[in-house]
Design a protein around this motif. Structure first.
Motif, PDB file in Angstrom:
ATOM      1  N   UNK A  86       0.831  -1.214   0.000  1.00 53.72           N
ATOM      2  CA  UNK A  86       0.000   0.000   0.000  1.00 53.72           C
ATOM      3  C   UNK A  86       0.860   1.257   0.000  1.00 53.72           C
ATOM      4  N   UNK A  87       1.934   1.235   0.807  1.00 53.09           N
ATOM      5  CA  UNK A  87       2.836   2.398   0.847  1.00 53.09           C
ATOM      6  C   UNK A  87       3.501   2.592  -0.522  1.00 53.09           C
ATOM      7  N   UNK A  88       3.931   1.459  -1.121  1.00 56.70           N
ATOM      8  CA  UNK A  88       4.563   1.551  -2.445  1.00 56.70           C
ATOM      9  C   UNK A  88       3.564   2.061  -3.494  1.00 56.70           C
ATOM     10  N   UNK A  89       2.324   1.567  -3.440  1.00 53.60           N
ATOM     11  CA  UNK A  89       1.327   1.988  -4.434  1.00 53.60           C
ATOM     12  C   UNK A  89       1.016   3.482  -4.291  1.00 53.60           C
ATOM     13  N   UNK A  90       0.918   3.973  -3.055  1.00 62.35           N
ATOM     14  CA  UNK A  90       0.683   5.407  -2.846  1.00 62.35           C
ATOM     15  C   UNK A  90       1.835   6.240  -3.391  1.00 62.35           C
ATOM     16  N   UNK A  91       3.067   5.770  -3.153  1.00 59.91           N
ATOM     17  CA  UNK A  91       4.243   6.501  -3.618  1.00 59.91           C
ATOM     18  C   UNK A  91       4.321   6.504  -5.147  1.00 59.91           C
ATOM     19  N   UNK A  92       4.071   5.340  -5.753  1.00 59.03           N
ATOM     20  CA  UNK A  92       4.136   5.256  -7.222  1.00 59.03           C
ATOM     21  C   UNK A  92       3.004   6.070  -7.866  1.00 59.03           C
ATOM     22  N   UNK A  93       1.849   6.107  -7.213  1.00 61.98           N
ATOM     23  CA  UNK A  93       0.751   6.923  -7.742  1.00 61.98           C
ATOM     24  C   UNK A  93       1.174   8.393  -7.770  1.00 61.98           C
ATOM     25  N   UNK A  94       1.842   8.839  -6.688  1.00 63.83           N
ATOM     26  CA  UNK A  94       2.379  10.206  -6.696  1.00 63.83           C
ATOM     27  C   UNK A  94       3.399  10.361  -7.822  1.00 63.83           C
ATOM     28  N   UNK A  95       4.221   9.305  -8.032  1.00 61.74           N
ATOM     29  CA  UNK A  95       5.230   9.332  -9.102  1.00 61.74           C
ATOM     30  C   UNK A  95       4.587   9.500 -10.477  1.00 61.74           C
ATOM     31  N   UNK A  96       3.432   8.883 -10.701  1.00 63.92           N
ATOM     32  CA  UNK A  96       2.721   9.058 -11.977  1.00 63.92           C
ATOM     33  C   UNK A  96       2.300  10.513 -12.143  1.00 63.92           C
ATOM     34  N   UNK A  97       1.821  11.106 -11.033  1.00 64.80           N
ATOM     35  CA  UNK A  97       1.458  12.526 -11.086  1.00 64.80           C
ATOM     36  C   UNK A  97       2.668  13.394 -11.392  1.00 64.80           C
ATOM     37  N   UNK A 183      -2.233  16.617   5.862  1.00 63.11           N
ATOM     38  CA  UNK A 183      -1.816  16.463   4.458  1.00 63.11           C
ATOM     39  C   UNK A 183      -2.216  15.085   3.927  1.00 63.11           C
ATOM     40  N   UNK A 184      -2.247  14.092   4.826  1.00 61.28           N
ATOM     41  CA  UNK A 184      -2.596  12.738   4.410  1.00 61.28           C
ATOM     42  C   UNK A 184      -4.018  12.616   3.866  1.00 61.28           C
ATOM     43  N   UNK A 185      -4.874  13.598   4.165  1.00 59.66           N
ATOM     44  CA  UNK A 185      -6.269  13.516   3.703  1.00 59.66           C
ATOM     45  C   UNK A 185      -6.505  14.265   2.389  1.00 59.66           C
ATOM     46  N   UNK A 186      -5.435  14.873   1.864  1.00 54.49           N
ATOM     47  CA  UNK A 186      -5.574  15.646   0.623  1.00 54.49           C
ATOM     48  C   UNK A 186      -6.167  14.824  -0.514  1.00 54.49           C
ATOM     49  N   UNK A 246     -10.018   0.038   3.838  1.00 55.14           N
ATOM     50  CA  UNK A 246      -8.805   0.262   4.639  1.00 55.14           C
ATOM     51  C   UNK A 246      -7.578   0.383   3.723  1.00 55.14           C
ATOM     52  N   UNK A 247      -7.517  -0.474   2.707  1.00 56.60           N
ATOM     53  CA  UNK A 247      -6.368  -0.423   1.784  1.00 56.60           C
ATOM     54  C   UNK A 247      -6.385   0.874   0.988  1.00 56.60           C
ATOM     55  N   UNK A 248      -7.573   1.273   0.523  1.00 54.36           N
ATOM     56  CA  UNK A 248      -7.679   2.567  -0.180  1.00 54.36           C
ATOM     57  C   UNK A 248      -7.218   3.701   0.740  1.00 54.36           C
ATOM     58  N   UNK A 249      -7.664   3.654   2.010  1.00 52.14           N
ATOM     59  CA  UNK A 249      -7.282   4.694   2.966  1.00 52.14           C
ATOM     60  C   UNK A 249      -5.773   4.785   3.119  1.00 52.14           C
ATOM     61  N   UNK A 250      -5.110   3.638   3.182  1.00 54.69           N
ATOM     62  CA  UNK A 250      -3.655   3.607   3.320  1.00 54.69           C
ATOM     63  C   UNK A 250      -2.976   4.228   2.093  1.00 54.69           C
ATOM     64  N   UNK A 251      -3.368   3.759   0.903  1.00 51.71           N
ATOM     65  CA  UNK A 251      -2.753   4.257  -0.334  1.00 51.71           C
ATOM     66  C   UNK A 251      -2.995   5.761  -0.468  1.00 51.71           C
ATOM     67  N   UNK A 252      -4.235   6.194  -0.217  1.00 53.98           N
ATOM     68  CA  UNK A 252      -4.581   7.618  -0.374  1.00 53.98           C
ATOM     69  C   UNK A 252      -3.846   8.472   0.650  1.00 53.98           C
ATOM     70  N   UNK A 253      -3.651   7.944   1.860  1.00 52.75           N
ATOM     71  CA  UNK A 253      -2.955   8.696   2.906  1.00 52.75           C
ATOM     72  C   UNK A 253      -1.496   8.945   2.502  1.00 52.75           C
TER      73      UNK A 253
END
Ligand SMILES: [Zn+2]
Length: 371
Positions: A86-97, A183-186, A246-253
């Motif tokens: 989940x942490x990796x997916x959130x980080x990579x999603x930011x990387x796509x942005x 910031x995690x809720x952005x 819960x997983x969505x919450x983790x990735x989005x956070x």
């Protein structure tokens, strides 16, 4: 240096009801800087757009994104597998942005408009509207950087005071602690509130913008649908809805924190200026290029890994001066910009590391939160 689109916007946009902003006339600095950067491209193999590294980077980011997504949905069985994925997916999603969408949105990815549009639409896939982003970021933020009432990136409601001309509330005295968490809720707010609110009200923060119509509205609604299918519908075919949420919450956070911190380090730190236009005339004291340099701060310029992951946004000064040039070129351009700044007596702001940037953001928040 900004594209013609943005210059035109800057001529017509108004702070309600009538106040127009104008920058001081082009100084010799802006002309000379443009000339030197043009010379850099003429005398080297650098390409302003369609850089092969960008296509490779796009493929890598998308492969890691879909690989991590698949592992999370189809393979992960326990919380200690879900957490790192989940942490990796959130980080990579930011990387796509940072690394794909941002260049596309600024027409910096390719000379082909359809390639830029396609890359810009990677934002719709990860839950944000590329149409609203164009107005919020390319127009309001880039044209009027750090000007209260014009740069919508400074508007975070009652939660914090980012600039001297914003009102201070008593609980802001703790903002240098609690904002990091908020910031995690952005991303969640962006996915489910901000874009829809802008669509319905015709406003981004308190700035009006043209609502999406026909094709743009189709991309807006289609993008949200695709995102919902990826984030919720497919995972819920294999897992309980609570685990999916819960997983969505983790990735989005994770996504929210990474996005917020990278943008705050560029403009909301002790070294960044928050210029106020002259009240009677609406004129900003500096020309547009010097304004961008004085309101923007770089960090970690010597760290290629950070530069790769953040899509060159640790070189925000160069990004703000040349948003239509692919970010692969920022390290080379920065040498020219820094040298020219030295010669013209313009202060070029940077932090040596990511952490000194974070500290500066902390101290600035503390200063703004106290009387
Ligand atoms: Zn930008």
């Amino acid at each position: 240096m900004q594209d013609r689109d943005e210059s035109q916007h800057s001529m017509v946009l108004e702070k309600e009801p009538t106040k127009k902003l104008k920058f001081a006339k082009n100084s010799g600095f802006q002309v000379e800087l443009r000339r030197r950067v043009d010379e850099l491209f003429q005398n080297s193999d650098f390409k302003e757009r369609d850089c092969p590294q960008m296509y490779a980077k796009t493929a890598i980011l998308l492969l890691v994104f879909w690989g991590t997504y698949a592992a999370l949905v189809f393979l992960a069985q326990t919380w200690w597998q879900v957490l790192p994925l989940g942490i990796l997916l959130g980080t990579i999603t930011a990387g796509i942005g940072f690394g794909i969408q941002h260049d596309g949105a600024h027409h910096a990815y390719s000379r082909s408009p359809w390639v830029n549009q396609l890359m810009a639409m990677s934002l719709d896939m990860i839950g944000g509207s590329s149409y609203i982003w164009h107005w919020k970021h390319d127009v309001f933020h880039h044209t009027y950087t750090n000007i209260i009432g014009y740069d919508t990136d400074l508007e975070i409601g009652i939660f914090g005071r980012l600039a001297p001309d914003q009102p201070r509330l008593s609980f802001h005295r703790w903002q240098h602690y609690y904002l990091w968490l908020l910031y995690g809720f952005l991303a969640v707010k962006w996915h489910f509130y901000d874009d829809f609110n802008s669509l319905i009200t015709g406003k981004i923060a308190d700035r009006t913008y043209p609502r999406p119509k026909r094709g743009n509205l189709g991309v807006f609604l289609g993008g949200k649908l695709v995102f919902l299918v990826i984030a919720f519908v497919i995972p819920s075919l294999f897992h309980s809805i609570w685990l999916v949420l819960a997983s969505y919450g983790l990735v989005a956070f994770v996504l929210g924190i990474v996005l917020s911190v990278v943008f705050q380090l560029a403009h909301v730190v002790e070294e960044a200026g928050f210029p106020v236009p002259i009240a009677e005339t609406g004129i900003i004291e500096n020309d547009w290029a010097i304004h961008q340099i004085e309101t923007t701060v770089n960090f970690s310029r010597n760290n290629p890994l950070v530069t790769w992951l953040l899509g060159g946004l640790n070189f925000q000064v160069e990004h703000h001066l040349f948003p239509n040039i692919c970010h692969i070129n920022y390290p080379a351009i920065s040498k020219v910009v820094e040298q020219t700044c030295q010669e013209f007596g313009v202060k070029y702001n940077y932090h040596n590391s990511f952490w000194t940037g974070c500290l500066s953001h902390f101290y600035w928040l503390r200063r703004m939160g106290n009387a």
